[in-house]
Design an enzyme around this catalytic site. Structure first.
Site, PDB file in Angstrom:
ATOM      1  N   TYR A  17       6.339  -4.718   5.517  1.00 15.90           N
ATOM      2  CA  TYR A  17       5.777  -5.795   6.348  1.00 15.90           C
ATOM      3  C   TYR A  17       5.380  -7.014   5.507  1.00 15.90           C
ATOM      4  O   TYR A  17       5.904  -8.120   5.693  1.00 15.90           O
ATOM      5  CB  TYR A  17       4.572  -5.222   7.109  1.00 15.90           C
ATOM      6  CG  TYR A  17       3.675  -6.216   7.809  1.00 15.90           C
ATOM      7  CD1 TYR A  17       4.204  -7.212   8.629  1.00 15.90           C
ATOM      8  CD2 TYR A  17       2.286  -6.132   7.676  1.00 15.90           C
ATOM      9  CE1 TYR A  17       3.363  -8.103   9.290  1.00 15.90           C
ATOM     10  CE2 TYR A  17       1.444  -7.009   8.342  1.00 15.90           C
ATOM     11  CZ  TYR A  17       1.982  -8.001   9.140  1.00 15.90           C
ATOM     12  OH  TYR A  17       1.153  -8.878   9.788  1.00 15.90           O
ATOM     13  N   ILE A  18       4.494  -6.801   4.559  1.00 17.87           N
ATOM     14  CA  ILE A  18       4.046  -7.933   3.751  1.00 17.87           C
ATOM     15  C   ILE A  18       5.179  -8.385   2.821  1.00 17.87           C
ATOM     16  O   ILE A  18       5.423  -9.580   2.631  1.00 17.87           O
ATOM     17  CB  ILE A  18       2.767  -7.559   2.969  1.00 17.87           C
ATOM     18  CG1 ILE A  18       1.640  -7.269   3.969  1.00 17.87           C
ATOM     19  CG2 ILE A  18       2.354  -8.689   2.005  1.00 17.87           C
ATOM     20  CD1 ILE A  18       0.422  -6.588   3.394  1.00 17.87           C
ATOM     21  N   ASP A  37      12.978  -1.597  -3.601  1.00 17.92           N
ATOM     22  CA  ASP A  37      12.311  -0.847  -2.528  1.00 17.92           C
ATOM     23  C   ASP A  37      13.071   0.463  -2.317  1.00 17.92           C
ATOM     24  O   ASP A  37      14.300   0.483  -2.390  1.00 17.92           O
ATOM     25  CB  ASP A  37      12.337  -1.685  -1.236  1.00 17.92           C
ATOM     26  CG  ASP A  37      11.339  -1.200  -0.190  1.00 17.92           C
ATOM     27  OD1 ASP A  37      10.448  -1.992   0.159  1.00 17.92           O
ATOM     28  OD2 ASP A  37      11.461  -0.056   0.281  1.00 17.92           O
ATOM     29  N   ASP A  64      12.814   3.411  -6.800  1.00 23.88           N
ATOM     30  CA  ASP A  64      11.491   3.951  -6.530  1.00 23.88           C
ATOM     31  C   ASP A  64      10.581   3.777  -7.746  1.00 23.88           C
ATOM     32  O   ASP A  64      10.978   4.130  -8.863  1.00 23.88           O
ATOM     33  CB  ASP A  64      11.658   5.445  -6.201  1.00 23.88           C
ATOM     34  CG  ASP A  64      10.429   6.011  -5.549  1.00 23.88           C
ATOM     35  OD1 ASP A  64       9.341   5.978  -6.149  1.00 23.88           O
ATOM     36  OD2 ASP A  64      10.555   6.509  -4.405  1.00 23.88           O
ATOM     37  N   LYS A  90       0.112   3.050   2.419  1.00 18.28           N
ATOM     38  CA  LYS A  90      -1.051   2.257   2.834  1.00 18.28           C
ATOM     39  C   LYS A  90      -1.844   2.812   4.020  1.00 18.28           C
ATOM     40  O   LYS A  90      -2.626   2.091   4.631  1.00 18.28           O
ATOM     41  CB  LYS A  90      -0.616   0.825   3.133  1.00 18.28           C
ATOM     42  CG  LYS A  90       0.356   0.725   4.284  1.00 18.28           C
ATOM     43  CD  LYS A  90       0.426  -0.696   4.821  1.00 18.28           C
ATOM     44  CE  LYS A  90       1.193  -0.750   6.123  1.00 18.28           C
ATOM     45  NZ  LYS A  90       1.222  -2.020   6.769  1.00 18.28           N
ATOM     46  N   SER A 130      -6.494  -4.179  -2.106  1.00 17.73           N
ATOM     47  CA  SER A 130      -7.006  -4.065  -0.736  1.00 17.73           C
ATOM     48  C   SER A 130      -8.523  -4.169  -0.702  1.00 17.73           C
ATOM     49  O   SER A 130      -9.213  -3.748  -1.644  1.00 17.73           O
ATOM     50  CB  SER A 130      -6.585  -2.702  -0.191  1.00 17.73           C
ATOM     51  OG  SER A 130      -7.272  -2.421   1.005  1.00 17.73           O
ATOM     52  N   TYR A 154      -6.984   6.336  -0.313  1.00 16.38           N
ATOM     53  CA  TYR A 154      -6.172   5.113  -0.365  1.00 16.38           C
ATOM     54  C   TYR A 154      -6.918   4.022  -1.141  1.00 16.38           C
ATOM     55  O   TYR A 154      -6.385   3.422  -2.076  1.00 16.38           O
ATOM     56  CB  TYR A 154      -5.846   4.625   1.060  1.00 16.38           C
ATOM     57  CG  TYR A 154      -5.328   3.210   1.086  1.00 16.38           C
ATOM     58  CD1 TYR A 154      -4.075   2.908   0.584  1.00 16.38           C
ATOM     59  CD2 TYR A 154      -6.114   2.159   1.579  1.00 16.38           C
ATOM     60  CE1 TYR A 154      -3.611   1.599   0.574  1.00 16.38           C
ATOM     61  CE2 TYR A 154      -5.661   0.863   1.571  1.00 16.38           C
ATOM     62  CZ  TYR A 154      -4.408   0.585   1.070  1.00 16.38           C
ATOM     63  OH  TYR A 154      -3.960  -0.710   1.047  1.00 16.38           O
ATOM     64  N   LYS A 158      -6.174   2.204  -4.996  1.00 20.67           N
ATOM     65  CA  LYS A 158      -6.074   0.772  -5.327  1.00 20.67           C
ATOM     66  C   LYS A 158      -7.038   0.427  -6.472  1.00 20.67           C
ATOM     67  O   LYS A 158      -6.711  -0.380  -7.340  1.00 20.67           O
ATOM     68  CB  LYS A 158      -6.357  -0.087  -4.087  1.00 20.67           C
ATOM     69  CG  LYS A 158      -5.270   0.006  -3.029  1.00 20.67           C
ATOM     70  CD  LYS A 158      -3.975  -0.637  -3.496  1.00 20.67           C
ATOM     71  CE  LYS A 158      -2.861  -0.564  -2.470  1.00 20.67           C
ATOM     72  NZ  LYS A 158      -1.598  -1.132  -2.933  1.00 20.67           N
ATOM     73  N   GLY A 297     -14.769   7.156   8.142  1.00 19.22           N
ATOM     74  CA  GLY A 297     -14.432   6.253   7.043  1.00 19.22           C
ATOM     75  C   GLY A 297     -14.393   4.778   7.419  1.00 19.22           C
ATOM     76  O   GLY A 297     -13.989   3.951   6.604  1.00 19.22           O
TER      77      GLY A 297
HETATM   78  N1  UFG Z   1      -9.868   0.297  15.920  1.00 19.41           N
HETATM   79  C1  UFG Z   1     -10.137   0.755  17.194  1.00 19.41           C
HETATM   80  N2  UFG Z   1      -9.129   1.359  17.884  1.00 19.41           N
HETATM   81  C2  UFG Z   1      -7.875   1.528  17.374  1.00 19.41           C
HETATM   82  C3  UFG Z   1      -7.612   1.038  16.067  1.00 19.41           C
HETATM   83  C4  UFG Z   1      -8.625   0.435  15.373  1.00 19.41           C
HETATM   84  O1  UFG Z   1     -11.266   0.636  17.691  1.00 19.41           O
HETATM   85  O2  UFG Z   1      -7.015   2.120  18.051  1.00 19.41           O
HETATM   86  C5  UFG Z   1     -10.935  -0.367  15.175  1.00 19.41           C
HETATM   87  C6  UFG Z   1     -11.298   0.378  13.887  1.00 19.41           C
HETATM   88  O3  UFG Z   1     -12.240   1.378  14.140  1.00 19.41           O
HETATM   89  C7  UFG Z   1     -11.816  -0.764  13.022  1.00 19.41           C
HETATM   90  C8  UFG Z   1     -11.013  -1.990  13.484  1.00 19.41           C
HETATM   91  O4  UFG Z   1     -10.475  -1.631  14.747  1.00 19.41           O
HETATM   92  O5  UFG Z   1     -13.149  -0.984  13.315  1.00 19.41           O
HETATM   93  C9  UFG Z   1      -9.883  -2.335  12.552  1.00 19.41           C
HETATM   94  O6  UFG Z   1      -9.116  -1.164  12.312  1.00 19.41           O
HETATM   95  P1  UFG Z   1      -7.677  -1.208  11.615  1.00 19.41           P
HETATM   96  O7  UFG Z   1      -7.161   0.193  11.649  1.00 19.41           O
HETATM   97  O8  UFG Z   1      -6.831  -2.259  12.238  1.00 19.41           O
HETATM   98  O9  UFG Z   1      -7.984  -1.692  10.157  1.00 19.41           O
HETATM   99  P2  UFG Z   1      -8.953  -1.089   9.039  1.00 19.41           P
HETATM  100  O10 UFG Z   1     -10.027  -2.105   8.835  1.00 19.41           O
HETATM  101  O11 UFG Z   1      -9.370   0.279   9.325  1.00 19.41           O
HETATM  102  O12 UFG Z   1      -7.981  -0.951   7.788  1.00 19.41           O
HETATM  103  C10 UFG Z   1      -7.276  -2.029   7.301  1.00 19.41           C
HETATM  104  C11 UFG Z   1      -5.950  -1.582   6.728  1.00 19.41           C
HETATM  105  C12 UFG Z   1      -6.148  -0.744   5.526  1.00 19.41           C
HETATM  106  C13 UFG Z   1      -7.052  -1.433   4.542  1.00 19.41           C
HETATM  107  C14 UFG Z   1      -8.330  -1.837   5.198  1.00 19.41           C
HETATM  108  C15 UFG Z   1      -9.167  -2.628   4.250  1.00 19.41           C
HETATM  109  O13 UFG Z   1      -5.224  -0.875   7.691  1.00 19.41           O
HETATM  110  O14 UFG Z   1      -4.896  -0.527   4.908  1.00 19.41           O
HETATM  111  O15 UFG Z   1      -8.048  -2.634   6.320  1.00 19.41           O
HETATM  112  O16 UFG Z   1     -10.375  -2.881   4.817  1.00 19.41           O
HETATM  113  F1  UFG Z   1      -7.337  -0.611   3.548  1.00 19.41           F
END
Ligand code: UFG
Length: 350
Positions: A17-18, A37, A64, A90, A130, A154, A158, A297
């Protein structure tokens, strides 16, 4: 404009993606980009589209980072000035189930890359780190000197990879920038490139699945956090702003020494419910939600202090949450199946 002495770039993980957005931006700005990749989670078609939108050829080497010989093979094929290292796993959830796999790919992969760079005399590196390195910062903004207390394997991978890069830098005198991404979202303005995954778990892709009718409703993970509306707060950053930060970092490596880390975010936080509201506004569709338990988490709030990157790199985020969602929506409508039809399996070792 290509930075002096930085024209040929090896981009690991460039089919993701990125990576694909980064490849498109760098190629369109005159860098010669070679992607490395394993296509385990990336897509050949993403590179073809990156090449199409940039109007420039982008070479792909299938290899790889866990395999020294394939890395050596890649470095032997080109005369690279710099490396942008994005190849990694990730998923926070997956890392909890398979922590060794995250150490192997993300940490050993980085160590291998540094060794190959040393062997082939390439001493400029931009690394995809991250905000997961910070863990819970309470209600404070995360600065680059906030203690690193990751909440997942994860995030730990990092931290460890950044540390391997610091060792490489002090051993060789290389210049390296670690970019600590907050929450990247959105898609290329052409709507030809975007995030593609089987069964997304990140908030905005899940919201789009709900809008498109692929899921009934969004589970809101926790409504009782100590925030303005009880839901978690994150710093969402547009993918195009994020890849511009890579270009700025790459150019910065030509006139800096040592290893530096920079937050890449907007400095502004949005709650889960605010994201849902913006998605309703942009798509003009309903987004049913359901209250669900807190997700393990999840920090309450993770928002970047961006003063260091603004001061040193002159980089600022330009796009707000609404434009992030607008571009994600355009991509998902244009390509409801993403690149799914062109997924390849990896020939690389596990
Ligand atoms: N959330 C929901 N419902 C969902 C999905 C997410 O309520 O179905 C909430 C999560 O609880 C969180 C927020 O939306 O509060 C954001 O969640 P994401 O899964 O979109 O993102 P995260 O902050 O958990 O994680 C992202 C990246 C990771 C990275 C991290 C760094 O996915 O790879 O940010 O903070 F490590």
């Amino acid at each position: 404009m290509v930075g002096a002495g930085c024209r040929d770039v090896l981009l690991t993980g460039g089919a993701g993606y990125i990576g694909a957005h980064c490849a498109a931006l760098l190629a369109s700005e005159g860098y010669r980009v070679t992607v490395f990749d394993n296509l385990e989670r990336g897509y050949r078609q993403a590179i073809q589209r990156a090449s199409m939108v940039s109007g420039k050829p982008i070479e792909l080497i299938v290899g790889d980072v866990r395999d020294m010989e394939s890395l050596r093979g890649a470095f032997a094929q080109g005369d690279f000035h710099a490396v942008v290292h994005l190849a990694a796993l990730k998923s926070v959830e997956e890392s909890i189930q398979e922590p060794e796999r995250y150490q192997h790919t993300n940490v050993m992969g980085t160590e291998n890359l540094c060794a190959a760079m040393e062997e082939f005399g390439v001493f400029r590196l931009v690394f995809s780190s991250s905000a997961a390195v910070y863990g819970d910062c309470g209600s404070d903004l995360a600065t680059e000197s906030t203690p690193l207390r990751p909440l997942s394997p994860y995030g730990q991978s990092k931290v460890d990879a950044e540390e391997r890069i610091e060792r490489f830098v002090s051993r060789t005198g290389a210049a390296a920038v670690s970019l600590r991404y907050f929450n990247p979202v959105g898609a290329h303005p052409s709507a030809s490139l975007g995030e593609c995954s089987d069964g997304p778990t990140n908030l905005i892709p899940v919201v789009m699945d709900v809008v498109l009718g692929n899921r009934r409703s969004l589970d809101v993970f926790g409504r009782d956090y100590p925030t303005r509306d009880g839901t978690c707060i994150r710093d969402y950053i547009h993918i195009m702003d994020l890849v511009v930060a890579h270009r700025s970092a790459l150019d910065h490596t030509t006139h800096m020494d040592g290893a530096k880390a920079y937050n890449v975010g907007t400095g502004r936080g949005s709650s889960v419910l605010e994201v849902v509201d913006r998605a309703r506004e942009v798509t003009q569709r309903v987004v049913p939600t359901r209250d669900a338990a807190r997700r393990d988490g999840d920090p309450v709030m993770l928002v970047a202090d961006v003063s260091r990157i603004e001061a040193d790199l002159g980089w600022v985020a330009t796009q707000d949450l609404k434009s992030m969602i607008r571009s994600e929506w355009a991509w998902r409508r244009a390509w409801p199946d993403g690149y799914a039809s062109s997924r390849e399996t990896s020939a690389a070792p596990r």
